[in-house]
Scaffold this motif. Structure first.
Motif, PDB file in Angstrom:
ATOM      1  N   LEU A   1       0.821  -1.206   0.000  1.00 30.72           N
ATOM      2  CA  LEU A   1       0.000   0.000   0.000  1.00 30.72           C
ATOM      3  C   LEU A   1       0.861   1.264   0.000  1.00 30.72           C
ATOM      4  N   VAL A   2       1.880   1.276   0.828  1.00 32.05           N
ATOM      5  CA  VAL A   2       2.779   2.447   0.852  1.00 32.05           C
ATOM      6  C   VAL A   2       3.492   2.570  -0.494  1.00 32.05           C
ATOM      7  N   GLY A   3       3.871   1.445  -1.099  1.00 31.20           N
ATOM      8  CA  GLY A   3       4.476   1.486  -2.433  1.00 31.20           C
ATOM      9  C   GLY A   3       3.531   2.087  -3.461  1.00 31.20           C
ATOM     10  N   ILE A   4       2.269   1.713  -3.402  1.00 30.08           N
ATOM     11  CA  ILE A   4       1.274   2.275  -4.318  1.00 30.08           C
ATOM     12  C   ILE A   4       1.178   3.784  -4.119  1.00 30.08           C
ATOM     13  N   LEU A   5       1.198   4.217  -2.871  1.00 31.55           N
ATOM     14  CA  LEU A   5       1.149   5.661  -2.595  1.00 31.55           C
ATOM     15  C   LEU A   5       2.363   6.368  -3.186  1.00 31.55           C
ATOM     16  N   ILE A   6       3.531   5.791  -3.004  1.00 39.11           N
ATOM     17  CA  ILE A   6       4.762   6.397  -3.528  1.00 39.11           C
ATOM     18  C   ILE A   6       4.718   6.452  -5.051  1.00 39.11           C
ATOM     19  N   TYR A   7       4.377   5.340  -5.685  1.00 40.61           N
ATOM     20  CA  TYR A   7       4.288   5.328  -7.140  1.00 40.61           C
ATOM     21  C   TYR A   7       3.247   6.326  -7.642  1.00 40.61           C
ATOM     22  N   SER A   8       2.204   6.551  -6.845  1.00 45.11           N
ATOM     23  CA  SER A   8       1.141   7.480  -7.238  1.00 45.11           C
ATOM     24  C   SER A   8       1.490   8.930  -6.935  1.00 45.11           C
ATOM     25  N   GLY A   9       2.609   9.149  -6.272  1.00 51.45           N
ATOM     26  CA  GLY A   9       3.021  10.516  -5.956  1.00 51.45           C
ATOM     27  C   GLY A   9       2.305  11.104  -4.746  1.00 51.45           C
ATOM     28  N   VAL A  10       1.777  10.251  -3.885  1.00 51.61           N
ATOM     29  CA  VAL A  10       1.086  10.703  -2.681  1.00 51.61           C
ATOM     30  C   VAL A  10       2.100  10.746  -1.538  1.00 51.61           C
ATOM     31  N   SER A  11       2.257  11.914  -0.943  1.00 52.13           N
ATOM     32  CA  SER A  11       3.224  12.081   0.144  1.00 52.13           C
ATOM     33  C   SER A  11       2.627  11.594   1.468  1.00 52.13           C
ATOM     34  N   PRO A  12       3.485  11.335   2.456  1.00 57.80           N
ATOM     35  CA  PRO A  12       2.961  10.968   3.778  1.00 57.80           C
ATOM     36  C   PRO A  12       2.035  12.051   4.343  1.00 57.80           C
ATOM     37  N   GLU A  13       2.388  13.303   4.109  1.00 53.25           N
ATOM     38  CA  GLU A  13       1.581  14.404   4.619  1.00 53.25           C
ATOM     39  C   GLU A  13       0.200  14.429   3.947  1.00 53.25           C
ATOM     40  N   GLU A  14       0.181  14.251   2.628  1.00 54.74           N
ATOM     41  CA  GLU A  14      -1.086  14.239   1.906  1.00 54.74           C
ATOM     42  C   GLU A  14      -1.964  13.074   2.364  1.00 54.74           C
ATOM     43  N   MET A  15      -1.350  11.896   2.534  1.00 57.80           N
ATOM     44  CA  MET A  15      -2.116  10.734   2.958  1.00 57.80           C
ATOM     45  C   MET A  15      -2.635  10.930   4.376  1.00 57.80           C
ATOM     46  N   TYR A  16      -1.801  11.466   5.242  1.00 52.46           N
ATOM     47  CA  TYR A  16      -2.215  11.727   6.618  1.00 52.46           C
ATOM     48  C   TYR A  16      -3.413  12.674   6.658  1.00 52.46           C
ATOM     49  N   GLU A  17      -3.318  13.766   5.913  1.00 54.47           N
ATOM     50  CA  GLU A  17      -4.414  14.743   5.885  1.00 54.47           C
ATOM     51  C   GLU A  17      -5.705  14.121   5.359  1.00 54.47           C
ATOM     52  N   MET A  18      -5.619  13.351   4.288  1.00 56.71           N
ATOM     53  CA  MET A  18      -6.815  12.725   3.723  1.00 56.71           C
ATOM     54  C   MET A  18      -7.369  11.662   4.675  1.00 56.71           C
ATOM     55  N   TYR A  19      -6.479  10.907   5.298  1.00 56.28           N
ATOM     56  CA  TYR A  19      -6.903   9.881   6.257  1.00 56.28           C
ATOM     57  C   TYR A  19      -7.682  10.527   7.399  1.00 56.28           C
ATOM     58  N   MET A  20      -7.146  11.595   7.964  1.00 53.81           N
ATOM     59  CA  MET A  20      -7.798  12.275   9.073  1.00 53.81           C
ATOM     60  C   MET A  20      -9.120  12.900   8.631  1.00 53.81           C
ATOM     61  N   LYS A  21      -9.150  13.489   7.458  1.00 56.85           N
ATOM     62  CA  LYS A  21     -10.374  14.089   6.920  1.00 56.85           C
ATOM     63  C   LYS A  21     -11.452  13.029   6.737  1.00 56.85           C
ATOM     64  N   LYS A  22     -11.094  11.913   6.128  1.00 51.65           N
ATOM     65  CA  LYS A  22     -12.053  10.835   5.893  1.00 51.65           C
ATOM     66  C   LYS A  22     -12.480  10.194   7.206  1.00 51.65           C
ATOM     67  N   GLY A  23     -11.567  10.074   8.157  1.00 50.73           N
ATOM     68  CA  GLY A  23     -11.918   9.543   9.466  1.00 50.73           C
ATOM     69  C   GLY A  23     -12.966  10.387  10.162  1.00 50.73           C
ATOM     70  N   LYS A  24     -12.834  11.698  10.062  1.00 54.19           N
ATOM     71  CA  LYS A  24     -13.825  12.606  10.652  1.00 54.19           C
ATOM     72  C   LYS A  24     -15.169  12.439   9.961  1.00 54.19           C
ATOM     73  N   ILE A  25     -15.168  12.308   8.646  1.00 52.53           N
ATOM     74  CA  ILE A  25     -16.417  12.084   7.910  1.00 52.53           C
ATOM     75  C   ILE A  25     -17.084  10.805   8.388  1.00 52.53           C
ATOM     76  N   ASN A  26     -16.302   9.736   8.545  1.00 53.59           N
ATOM     77  CA  ASN A  26     -16.854   8.462   9.000  1.00 53.59           C
ATOM     78  C   ASN A  26     -17.462   8.579  10.392  1.00 53.59           C
ATOM     79  N   ILE A  27     -16.771   9.264  11.289  1.00 50.34           N
ATOM     80  CA  ILE A  27     -17.279   9.463  12.652  1.00 50.34           C
ATOM     81  C   ILE A  27     -18.567  10.273  12.623  1.00 50.34           C
ATOM     82  N   ASP A  28     -18.560  11.360  11.852  1.00 49.71           N
ATOM     83  CA  ASP A  28     -19.754  12.213  11.756  1.00 49.71           C
ATOM     84  C   ASP A  28     -20.940  11.446  11.177  1.00 49.71           C
ATOM     85  N   ARG A  29     -20.684  10.555  10.240  1.00 47.58           N
ATOM     86  CA  ARG A  29     -21.764   9.752   9.654  1.00 47.58           C
ATOM     87  C   ARG A  29     -22.417   8.883  10.734  1.00 47.58           C
TER      88      ARG A  29
END
Length: 123
Positions: free
Chosen positions: A90-118
């Motif tokens: 999975l981390v390899g896929i992120l790297i090949y896709s050009g997704v940085s740790p910071e970008e993934m962290y931000e999206m993960y946290m954003k989506k986590g909040k959406i899931n909790i709010d749902r």
């Protein structure tokens, strides 16, 4: 998990992918995701990632609803190792896709909040 550990995982996987690039003719990253062959490459990595997840599931011997007997042991080390393989892919896929740790962290946290709010909203 602290962000520096997440970054360390990315760094180690990037080092491995560089080795594959230099020693095994794997592609340079990040990939141009508009190119068909690059999408095909990512899809094949995704399949490998899912394969590792399936391997981890095979270790869940008591997960079969139709089975009356239960296994009294569980190979946790092998289970965690298979999940580690999943994360490597999975981390390899992120790297090949050009997704940085910071970008993934931000999206993960954003989506986590959406899931909790749902859930809190009766979803």
């Amino acid at each position: 998990m602290r962000e520096d550990k997440f970054r360390s995982m990315f760094d180690q996987q990037r080092e491995f992918l560089e080795l594959l690039r230099d020693e095994r003719s794997h592609p340079t990253f990040p990939l141009n995701l508009l190119i068909k062959e690059n999408q095909q490459f990512l899809k094949s990595l995704s399949h490998e990632c899912m394969h590792e997840l399936f391997e981890s599931n095979m270790l869940l011997k008591n997960s079969k609803k139709h089975r009356n007997t239960e296994f009294s042991d569980f190979d946790r080390d092998s289970y965690v190792e298979e999940l580690s393989d999943v994360l490597h892919y999975l981390v390899g896929i992120l790297i090949y896709s050009g997704v940085s740790p910071e970008e993934m962290y931000e999206m993960y946290m954003k989506k986590g909040k959406i899931n909790i709010d749902r859930i809190k909203g009766g979803y």
